[in-house]
Write a protein that holds these residues in place. Sequence first.
Motif, mmCIF file in Angstrom:
data_model
loop_
_atom_site.group_PDB
_atom_site.id
_atom_site.type_symbol
_atom_site.label_atom_id
_atom_site.label_comp_id
_atom_site.label_asym_id
_atom_site.label_seq_id
_atom_site.Cartn_x
_atom_site.Cartn_y
_atom_site.Cartn_z
ATOM 1 N N PRO A 72 0.795 -1.237 0.000
ATOM 2 C CA PRO A 72 0.000 0.000 0.000
ATOM 3 C C PRO A 72 0.823 1.280 0.000
ATOM 4 N N ARG A 73 2.046 1.249 0.524
ATOM 5 C CA ARG A 73 2.874 2.448 0.534
ATOM 6 C C ARG A 73 3.370 2.802 -0.863
ATOM 7 N N PHE A 74 3.281 1.878 -1.803
ATOM 8 C CA PHE A 74 3.676 2.140 -3.193
ATOM 9 C C PHE A 74 2.465 2.299 -4.108
ATOM 10 N N GLY A 75 1.297 2.526 -3.504
ATOM 11 C CA GLY A 75 0.093 2.731 -4.297
ATOM 12 C C GLY A 75 -0.533 1.466 -4.825
ATOM 13 N N ILE A 76 -0.106 0.297 -4.308
ATOM 14 C CA ILE A 76 -0.663 -0.990 -4.737
ATOM 15 C C ILE A 76 -1.486 -1.550 -3.580
ATOM 16 N N THR A 77 -2.761 -1.685 -3.781
ATOM 17 C CA THR A 77 -3.625 -2.151 -2.706
ATOM 18 C C THR A 77 -4.264 -3.484 -3.075
ATOM 19 N N ILE A 78 -4.596 -4.256 -2.064
ATOM 20 C CA ILE A 78 -5.260 -5.547 -2.267
ATOM 21 C C ILE A 78 -6.708 -5.478 -1.819
ATOM 22 N N GLU A 97 1.071 8.749 8.594
ATOM 23 C CA GLU A 97 2.277 7.924 8.695
ATOM 24 C C GLU A 97 2.389 7.272 10.073
ATOM 25 N N ILE A 98 2.048 8.032 11.121
ATOM 26 C CA ILE A 98 2.107 7.471 12.481
ATOM 27 C C ILE A 98 1.102 6.340 12.633
ATOM 28 N N MET A 99 -0.121 6.562 12.159
ATOM 29 C CA MET A 99 -1.141 5.514 12.273
ATOM 30 C C MET A 99 -0.793 4.318 11.402
ATOM 31 N N TYR A 100 -0.159 4.561 10.270
ATOM 32 C CA TYR A 100 0.259 3.461 9.391
ATOM 33 C C TYR A 100 1.254 2.553 10.111
ATOM 34 N N ASN A 121 -13.914 4.296 -7.323
ATOM 35 C CA ASN A 121 -13.287 5.353 -8.108
ATOM 36 C C ASN A 121 -12.931 6.567 -7.264
ATOM 37 N N VAL A 122 -13.639 6.758 -6.146
ATOM 38 C CA VAL A 122 -13.391 7.938 -5.311
ATOM 39 C C VAL A 122 -12.361 7.652 -4.224
ATOM 40 N N THR A 123 -11.830 6.450 -4.181
ATOM 41 C CA THR A 123 -10.874 6.081 -3.135
ATOM 42 C C THR A 123 -9.488 6.576 -3.492
ATOM 43 N N ASP A 124 -8.842 7.208 -2.530
ATOM 44 C CA ASP A 124 -7.464 7.662 -2.706
ATOM 45 C C ASP A 124 -6.541 6.527 -2.297
ATOM 46 N N ILE A 125 -5.947 5.859 -3.286
ATOM 47 C CA ILE A 125 -5.121 4.682 -3.009
ATOM 48 C C ILE A 125 -3.904 5.044 -2.166
ATOM 49 N N LYS A 126 -3.363 6.232 -2.387
ATOM 50 C CA LYS A 126 -2.141 6.618 -1.671
ATOM 51 C C LYS A 126 -2.406 6.900 -0.203
ATOM 52 N N LYS A 127 -3.650 7.017 0.200
ATOM 53 C CA LYS A 127 -3.985 7.293 1.589
ATOM 54 C C LYS A 127 -4.691 6.107 2.246
ATOM 55 N N LEU A 128 -4.450 4.917 1.757
ATOM 56 C CA LEU A 128 -5.070 3.726 2.323
ATOM 57 C C LEU A 128 -4.178 3.126 3.399
ATOM 58 N N LEU A 129 -4.769 2.772 4.536
ATOM 59 C CA LEU A 129 -4.077 2.048 5.587
ATOM 60 C C LEU A 129 -4.092 0.554 5.256
ATOM 61 N N PRO A 130 -3.263 -0.243 5.927
ATOM 62 C CA PRO A 130 -3.269 -1.694 5.640
ATOM 63 C C PRO A 130 -4.625 -2.351 5.846
ATOM 64 N N LEU A 131 -5.418 -1.854 6.807
ATOM 65 C CA LEU A 131 -6.711 -2.450 7.118
ATOM 66 C C LEU A 131 -7.834 -1.451 6.835
ATOM 67 N N PRO A 132 -9.022 -1.941 6.482
ATOM 68 C CA PRO A 132 -10.176 -1.046 6.282
ATOM 69 C C PRO A 132 -10.754 -0.605 7.617
ATOM 70 N N THR A 133 -10.230 0.457 8.185
ATOM 71 C CA THR A 133 -10.607 0.915 9.517
ATOM 72 C C THR A 133 -11.208 2.313 9.454
ATOM 73 N N TYR A 134 -11.927 2.653 10.516
ATOM 74 C CA TYR A 134 -12.513 3.985 10.654
ATOM 75 C C TYR A 134 -12.231 4.477 12.062
ATOM 76 N N TYR A 135 -11.605 5.635 12.176
ATOM 77 C CA TYR A 135 -11.258 6.220 13.473
ATOM 78 C C TYR A 135 -12.086 7.471 13.711
ATOM 79 N N MET A 136 -12.207 7.814 14.977
ATOM 80 C CA MET A 136 -13.008 8.965 15.363
ATOM 81 C C MET A 136 -12.348 10.282 14.978
#
Length: 392
Positions: free
Chosen positions: A154-160, A190-193, A165-180
């Motif tokens: 994911p840090r290289f813009g490759i996600t699994i 970067e810290i959360m990653y 279409n509206v998803t920003d691949i470069k801002k994806l964390l390893p897991l599909p999570t939602y924080y407050m």
Amino acid sequence: MNELKLKHTADYEWAVKLNRFSLSAICLWPAEEQDIRKQFWIKLRTMTYFLLITFVCTIPCLYALIKECDTLMEVTDNLAYSIPLTITVIKFIIVSSKKEVLLPIVNMIAEDWAKLKTDFEKRVMIRRARMARTINIFGYILVCILIWLLMVFPRFGITIRYITNVTDIKKLLPLPTYYMYDVSETPYFEIMYIIQSTSLLVATFCYTGIDNFFGVVILHICGQLENLRFHLSNMKESQTSNQILAATVEDHIRLIRAINVIENTSTLLVLALLINFGTCACIYGLLLITVPAGKEEFSVIRVVYLICNFANTFLQTFLYFMAGQMLVTQSERVHDAVYECEWVNLKSRKAKNLIIIMARSKKPLHLTAGKLFPVTLLTFCNNSFDYLTKVK
């Protein structure tokens, strides 16, 4: 663990070292610590790892399932992560609370390898150790591939993950999570990653290491039952036959107690793992079907991840049920060996001592999944067939 000359075979060392490394790294390996300061730090680290798995990975994944998943594909993709993480939390809680109970079993295995053995006994124990080593190595290879795909790509813009279409691949964390709070801005992202990747690594050690640990223990006990059957089948009248029979009875009782401990500890784990396998078989089947069907953009990396993840889930579940089937088979053979030995040539007083083993081995040893299903290959095949039918 009490180091009792575990250098008899390289196979056993590999089987134990892989489990000891993964579980010791997250403070789940059953070990006796006399130092009060070390005990405090181990408890503190255990609590930290639990909080990381629960509040960094599991709960945010489940919250994202409620908050952000609107379509079937988004829900299915999220469940592929949230269900194994929930199972991991259950595993962590159970094993961390049962370390003192499992410690005598670990010491028992070390003592068994330290005892003087015949060539037949050595071959049996080496064969079981090689089987455990092969399964462990293959499982850890799959885990390393999954970790690499989840944490690095994911840090290289490759996600699994499933993306729109509206998803920003470069801002994806390893897991599909939602924080407050917002974690999309630098440096919070970067810290959360880093924190999420560390938590994911801890969860992986827990998910894989615990299953491999119980697999190694059950396979070892199966080997000891086979050795016990060998002693009974070759028992003859002699001056030391009474001592041999007494030692055999003690070993049989010792193994029965060990299986009871494993049953009480792992029964909920096996039930959760069986449910996880069935659910993941449906989820991964659906996700794999959507790729060639053209319902999402084709990605070789995503297909490789789904196949490796399903193979790892299948392997962990199969390890339990294969070992459970071997346990039932070996315990039944112990019962048959009592009747096959030359008891007619023994003195009546010695022959009566065989009644103890006959009574204890009349009911085969077995493990259960939640006290509901026997852990055997028949149960595994029936459930696998049912789930595969649902996928089709």
